[in-house]
Each structure stands twice: as C-alpha cells, then as structure tokens.
Design a protein around this motif. Structure first.
Motif, PDB file in Angstrom:
ATOM      1  N   SER A   1       0.824  -1.202   0.000  1.00  0.00           N
ATOM      2  CA  SER A   1       0.000   0.000   0.000  1.00  0.00           C
ATOM      3  C   SER A   1       0.863   1.260   0.000  1.00  0.00           C
ATOM      4  O   SER A   1       1.946   1.294   0.581  1.00  0.00           O
ATOM      5  N   LEU A   2       0.356   2.317  -0.632  1.00  0.00           N
ATOM      6  CA  LEU A   2       1.043   3.609  -0.573  1.00  0.00           C
ATOM      7  C   LEU A   2       1.001   4.199   0.827  1.00  0.00           C
ATOM      8  O   LEU A   2       1.795   5.075   1.171  1.00  0.00           O
ATOM      9  N   GLN A   3       0.055   3.727   1.650  1.00  0.00           N
ATOM     10  CA  GLN A   3      -0.078   4.183   3.030  1.00  0.00           C
ATOM     11  C   GLN A   3       0.404   3.133   4.028  1.00  0.00           C
ATOM     12  O   GLN A   3      -0.015   3.153   5.182  1.00  0.00           O
ATOM     13  N   SER A   4       1.261   2.244   3.617  1.00  0.00           N
ATOM     14  CA  SER A   4       1.686   1.156   4.497  1.00  0.00           C
ATOM     15  C   SER A   4       2.225   1.677   5.830  1.00  0.00           C
ATOM     16  O   SER A   4       3.148   2.482   5.873  1.00  0.00           O
ATOM     17  N   ASP A   5       1.614   1.215   6.912  1.00  0.00           N
ATOM     18  CA  ASP A   5       2.017   1.640   8.255  1.00  0.00           C
ATOM     19  C   ASP A   5       2.878   0.591   8.955  1.00  0.00           C
ATOM     20  O   ASP A   5       3.375   0.820  10.048  1.00  0.00           O
ATOM     21  N   GLY A   6       3.053  -0.556   8.306  1.00  0.00           N
ATOM     22  CA  GLY A   6       3.806  -1.635   8.926  1.00  0.00           C
ATOM     23  C   GLY A   6       5.257  -1.314   9.234  1.00  0.00           C
ATOM     24  O   GLY A   6       5.727  -1.582  10.345  1.00  0.00           O
ATOM     25  N   PRO A   7       6.030  -0.741   8.288  1.00  0.00           N
ATOM     26  CA  PRO A   7       7.447  -0.482   8.572  1.00  0.00           C
ATOM     27  C   PRO A   7       7.675   0.407   9.794  1.00  0.00           C
ATOM     28  O   PRO A   7       8.531   0.107  10.632  1.00  0.00           O
ATOM     29  N   GLN A   8       6.903   1.485   9.923  1.00  0.00           N
ATOM     30  CA  GLN A   8       7.078   2.366  11.078  1.00  0.00           C
ATOM     31  C   GLN A   8       6.656   1.680  12.365  1.00  0.00           C
ATOM     32  O   GLN A   8       7.319   1.799  13.408  1.00  0.00           O
ATOM     33  N   ASN A   9       5.551   0.926  12.303  1.00  0.00           N
ATOM     34  CA  ASN A   9       5.115   0.205  13.498  1.00  0.00           C
ATOM     35  C   ASN A   9       6.151  -0.824  13.942  1.00  0.00           C
ATOM     36  O   ASN A   9       6.397  -1.005  15.138  1.00  0.00           O
ATOM     37  N   LEU A  10       6.760  -1.519  12.977  1.00  0.00           N
ATOM     38  CA  LEU A  10       7.786  -2.507  13.305  1.00  0.00           C
ATOM     39  C   LEU A  10       9.003  -1.831  13.918  1.00  0.00           C
ATOM     40  O   LEU A  10       9.564  -2.312  14.922  1.00  0.00           O
ATOM     41  N   LEU A  11       9.421  -0.713  13.333  1.00  0.00           N
ATOM     42  CA  LEU A  11      10.559   0.022  13.888  1.00  0.00           C
ATOM     43  C   LEU A  11      10.260   0.495  15.304  1.00  0.00           C
ATOM     44  O   LEU A  11      11.094   0.357  16.209  1.00  0.00           O
ATOM     45  N   ASP A  12       9.061   1.012  15.534  1.00  0.00           N
ATOM     46  CA  ASP A  12       8.682   1.471  16.870  1.00  0.00           C
ATOM     47  C   ASP A  12       8.632   0.310  17.865  1.00  0.00           C
ATOM     48  O   ASP A  12       9.027   0.453  19.028  1.00  0.00           O
ATOM     49  N   ALA A  13       8.153  -0.844  17.407  1.00  0.00           N
ATOM     50  CA  ALA A  13       8.069  -2.012  18.292  1.00  0.00           C
ATOM     51  C   ALA A  13       9.452  -2.463  18.733  1.00  0.00           C
ATOM     52  O   ALA A  13       9.672  -2.801  19.905  1.00  0.00           O
ATOM     53  N   VAL A  14      10.410  -2.482  17.799  1.00  0.00           N
ATOM     54  CA  VAL A  14      11.781  -2.848  18.145  1.00  0.00           C
ATOM     55  C   VAL A  14      12.371  -1.823  19.116  1.00  0.00           C
ATOM     56  O   VAL A  14      13.077  -2.176  20.066  1.00  0.00           O
ATOM     57  N   THR A  15      12.065  -0.559  18.899  1.00  0.00           N
ATOM     58  CA  THR A  15      12.542   0.502  19.795  1.00  0.00           C
ATOM     59  C   THR A  15      12.042   0.270  21.210  1.00  0.00           C
ATOM     60  O   THR A  15      12.795   0.395  22.184  1.00  0.00           O
ATOM     61  N   VAL A  16      10.774  -0.072  21.345  1.00  0.00           N
ATOM     62  CA  VAL A  16      10.202  -0.322  22.677  1.00  0.00           C
ATOM     63  C   VAL A  16      10.788  -1.591  23.283  1.00  0.00           C
ATOM     64  O   VAL A  16      11.101  -1.639  24.481  1.00  0.00           O
ATOM     65  N   ALA A  17      10.957  -2.634  22.469  1.00  0.00           N
ATOM     66  CA  ALA A  17      11.510  -3.891  22.981  1.00  0.00           C
ATOM     67  C   ALA A  17      12.926  -3.720  23.503  1.00  0.00           C
ATOM     68  O   ALA A  17      13.361  -4.445  24.411  1.00  0.00           O
ATOM     69  N   ALA A  18      13.650  -2.751  22.956  1.00  0.00           N
ATOM     70  CA  ALA A  18      15.035  -2.501  23.386  1.00  0.00           C
ATOM     71  C   ALA A  18      15.123  -1.424  24.464  1.00  0.00           C
ATOM     72  O   ALA A  18      16.220  -1.127  24.939  1.00  0.00           O
ATOM     73  N   HIS A  19      13.990  -0.872  24.858  1.00  0.00           N
ATOM     74  CA  HIS A  19      14.003   0.232  25.821  1.00  0.00           C
ATOM     75  C   HIS A  19      14.365  -0.265  27.216  1.00  0.00           C
ATOM     76  O   HIS A  19      13.730  -1.197  27.727  1.00  0.00           O
ATOM     77  N   PRO A  20      15.356   0.322  27.873  1.00  0.00           N
ATOM     78  CA  PRO A  20      15.732  -0.111  29.224  1.00  0.00           C
ATOM     79  C   PRO A  20      14.558   0.038  30.199  1.00  0.00           C
ATOM     80  O   PRO A  20      13.902   1.075  30.248  1.00  0.00           O
ATOM     81  N   GLY A  21      14.282  -1.023  30.931  1.00  0.00           N
ATOM     82  CA  GLY A  21      13.217  -0.971  31.920  1.00  0.00           C
ATOM     83  C   GLY A  21      11.870  -1.423  31.419  1.00  0.00           C
ATOM     84  O   GLY A  21      10.975  -1.698  32.212  1.00  0.00           O
ATOM     85  N   ALA A  22      11.688  -1.502  30.104  1.00  0.00           N
ATOM     86  CA  ALA A  22      10.408  -1.966  29.576  1.00  0.00           C
ATOM     87  C   ALA A  22      10.196  -3.436  29.926  1.00  0.00           C
ATOM     88  O   ALA A  22      11.144  -4.226  29.945  1.00  0.00           O
ATOM     89  N   SER A  23       8.956  -3.801  30.215  1.00  0.00           N
ATOM     90  CA  SER A  23       8.666  -5.189  30.568  1.00  0.00           C
ATOM     91  C   SER A  23       7.191  -5.473  30.325  1.00  0.00           C
ATOM     92  O   SER A  23       6.384  -4.565  30.161  1.00  0.00           O
ATOM     93  N   GLY A  24       6.863  -6.753  30.323  1.00  0.00           N
ATOM     94  CA  GLY A  24       5.487  -7.165  30.143  1.00  0.00           C
ATOM     95  C   GLY A  24       5.084  -7.247  28.686  1.00  0.00           C
ATOM     96  O   GLY A  24       5.849  -6.924  27.777  1.00  0.00           O
ATOM     97  N   VAL A  25       3.861  -7.674  28.473  1.00  0.00           N
ATOM     98  CA  VAL A  25       3.316  -7.764  27.123  1.00  0.00           C
ATOM     99  C   VAL A  25       2.738  -6.408  26.742  1.00  0.00           C
ATOM    100  O   VAL A  25       1.935  -5.828  27.472  1.00  0.00           O
ATOM    101  N   LEU A  26       3.145  -5.909  25.576  1.00  0.00           N
ATOM    102  CA  LEU A  26       2.764  -4.576  25.117  1.00  0.00           C
ATOM    103  C   LEU A  26       2.288  -4.659  23.674  1.00  0.00           C
ATOM    104  O   LEU A  26       2.590  -5.618  22.964  1.00  0.00           O
ATOM    105  N   ALA A  27       1.563  -3.648  23.231  1.00  0.00           N
ATOM    106  CA  ALA A  27       1.186  -3.526  21.830  1.00  0.00           C
ATOM    107  C   ALA A  27       1.587  -2.139  21.363  1.00  0.00           C
ATOM    108  O   ALA A  27       1.277  -1.143  22.022  1.00  0.00           O
ATOM    109  N   VAL A  28       2.293  -2.065  20.239  1.00  0.00           N
ATOM    110  CA  VAL A  28       2.784  -0.785  19.719  1.00  0.00           C
ATOM    111  C   VAL A  28       2.229  -0.555  18.324  1.00  0.00           C
ATOM    112  O   VAL A  28       2.497  -1.328  17.401  1.00  0.00           O
ATOM    113  N   LEU A  29       1.445   0.508  18.195  1.00  0.00           N
ATOM    114  CA  LEU A  29       0.858   0.877  16.906  1.00  0.00           C
ATOM    115  C   LEU A  29       0.692   2.389  16.854  1.00  0.00           C
ATOM    116  O   LEU A  29       0.290   3.009  17.845  1.00  0.00           O
TER     117      LEU A  29
END
Length: 308
Positions: A123-151
C-alpha cells in the motif's frame, strides 16, 4: 525483574496485514516472510535482530494451537540471556486477544511487543514499517517489561488495548486509561507503569489445544432469548461469557438460560459491549462481572481459569 543488558531483539512472525500484499481493501494477509519485513526497514539494519516465522495466517483465523506455539517460542527466547526482548508481528483483528493470552500465561520481565498494520506492505499508506521500527525501539528500551502492543506511536497495555476502528490507520485505543507510553522520533516517553500480572504459567497451556475447554461468547440484545445458550450447553460448552448491554445488563429471557447454565455447573462472566470502560458494580442477583475485560478477553480469562 530481568535486566535488559543485551541488545538482541527476536522478531516472531505470525502473518497478518503487516505481511499482506494487494490493495488497501482486497489484499491477502500473511504473504511476506518476517525476515523480508525486517529487511524492508532500512533503519533496522543497525540493530542486532533475529527473525523466526512461527505462523503465516490472517489473524481472524488465529487458533489455540498457534497461541500455544507462540507462547512456547516467546518463552524460549526470553529465557536466552542475550535476548533483551521479543517482537511479535501479528494481524490487527485478534491482536488484543493474543496480547492478553500471552500476558496471562507469561507475564514476562522482559518486553514482549506485539505490532501490526492496517495497510499491507504494497500500500502507498503502508504503516507496517514504522510500526515494526517502533516495536523494536520499545523492545530494546531499558526498563520496559510485560506484554505490550505498539501501533501508531502508542504503546498499549494488554488489558486495555482494543481495536476500535475497522479501517482507519489509527485503529487501536486504550480507552479511558490511555496509552502506557509514546514513541516519538525514536524515543520512548513513558506515561504509566509497565503492566504487571501474576502469571498462570506456561504449563497451563501444555495440553493439546483440541482438549482446551470450549468457552463461548453470547450477546444480549433486543429480542434476545435463551436458545443460543441452551444450544451451546448441549454442544459441550464449559463456560460462557455474556456480552451485555450498557453496564453489562442482560435481557431477562437470556438471563434465565444463563442461570440454568450456572446451575448445571458452567461458569459465566458478564462483560459489556461498550468500549473503553469497565463494568461498574455488582447489583444483587447479577452474574459475576468481567470487570475491565472486554468480552473476548473475558473468554480468554475464563478458558485459562478452567485449564488451570
């Protein structure tokens, strides 16, 4: 709580629109491998990542068997000392159910971040790449824990997150609670505490998913009666969730059938079809409340309780 002292993020793919191909409406979900999704985001090239395909499906077709396998693979990777967190690419339709399931089974000390997309890769409006990048950013964030959803730059908790829009890019909400954190220009801004929970444990779902207890959702509405309840009990239902109107109120005719089911030994929970808020109070004679859980999450809770 485990410490995020390492940099490796494991990305587990399950399919969904984020891996879909086609136009914005007529696409086919689950067509692109998770490894290719990662490669398509240049900003991830500098990250230490591993990708693993757990499933490849449209999340409307999510199954208990995939849930069990996903939980096992998440637990395996979380136990590796070099892994800082896990990202799960998922479809949007049942993301909230999977998030709650993992939350109750694992309650991990490291972050497990689910992400998805409302538009396919093509799609020309594909939101997946940014969401994936943000999810990796959160997964690597110091102190983050638990099950989360990033969108859409928002970090949601597993109890509150709901898909609130069927087509809009900004489709997910945490209702009155609001997001746990925001992802702004690659930085995580924490707003509330990370989720915590007393986990039921992975052993709860060790049995063959074909043997997991059947728990069904029944809606209360104008003109409702008890025919569906009686049929589900006859079909072998082990528990029922009632999707009530308003503050989880139940049509009188439907209520009588639910009382018969309880008398026969079936646990019943009442949730509300209203989004964004919890059931308040417990009037005299009311069925047990699901509290802040949506009907689909109440179903997961009741099923896991029966398994436990």
């Amino acid at each position: 709580m485990q410490s995020n002292t390492n940099d490796l993020i494991v990305i587990l793919g399950t399919g969904g629109t984020i891996a879909g191909a086609g136009d914005d409406v007529g696409y086919v979900a689950g067509q692109i491998s998770v490894a290719d999704l990662v490669t398509a985001v240049p900003a991830l090239a500098a990250r230490q990542l591993e990708a693993e395909q757990v499933a490849q499906l449209d999340s409307k077709d999510m199954s208990h068997a995939v849930w069990r396998l996903l939980a096992q693979r998440v637990a395996y990777h979380l136990a590796r000392p070099e892994v800082a967190g896990v990202v799960v690419t998922h479809g949007t339709d049942t993301l909230e159910e999977t998030a709650y399931f993992l939350h109750r089974v694992l309650a991990p000390g490291k972050p497990v971040v689910l992400t998805a997309a409302m538009r396919p890769v093509t799609s020309l409006q594909s939101d997946g790449p940014q969401n994936l990048l943000d999810a990796v950013t959160v997964a690597a964030h110091p102190g983050a824990s638990g099950v989360l959803a990033v969108l859409q730059g928002r970090v949601h908790g597993p109890v509150e997150v709901r898909k609130a829009q069927p087509f809009a890019l900004d489709a997910f909400s945490s209702g009155e609670a609001g997001p746990l954190a925001l992802v702004l220009e690659g930085q995580v801004r924490v707003l509330r505490h990370w989720p915590s929970c007393a986990p039921l444990g992975l052993d709860v779902v060790a049995a063959d998913p074909e043997l997991w207890p059947r728990v069904d959702i029944v809606a209360s509405h104008a003109g409702a009666d008890g025919v569906v309840v009686d049929a589900l009990v006859a079909a072998g239902a082990r528990g029922l969730v009632i999707e009530g109107t308003g503050n989880a109120t139940v049509h009188a005719s439907l209520l009588e059938a639910l009382k018969r089911a309880r008398a026969a030994g079936l646990p019943v929970l009442r949730a509300t079809r209203c989004t964004g808020a919890a059931v308040v109070g417990a009037p005299e004679g009311a069925l047990p409340s699901a509290g802040e859980l949506s009907p689909v999450k109440a179903r997961v809770e009741l099923m896991l309780g029966l398994l436990a």
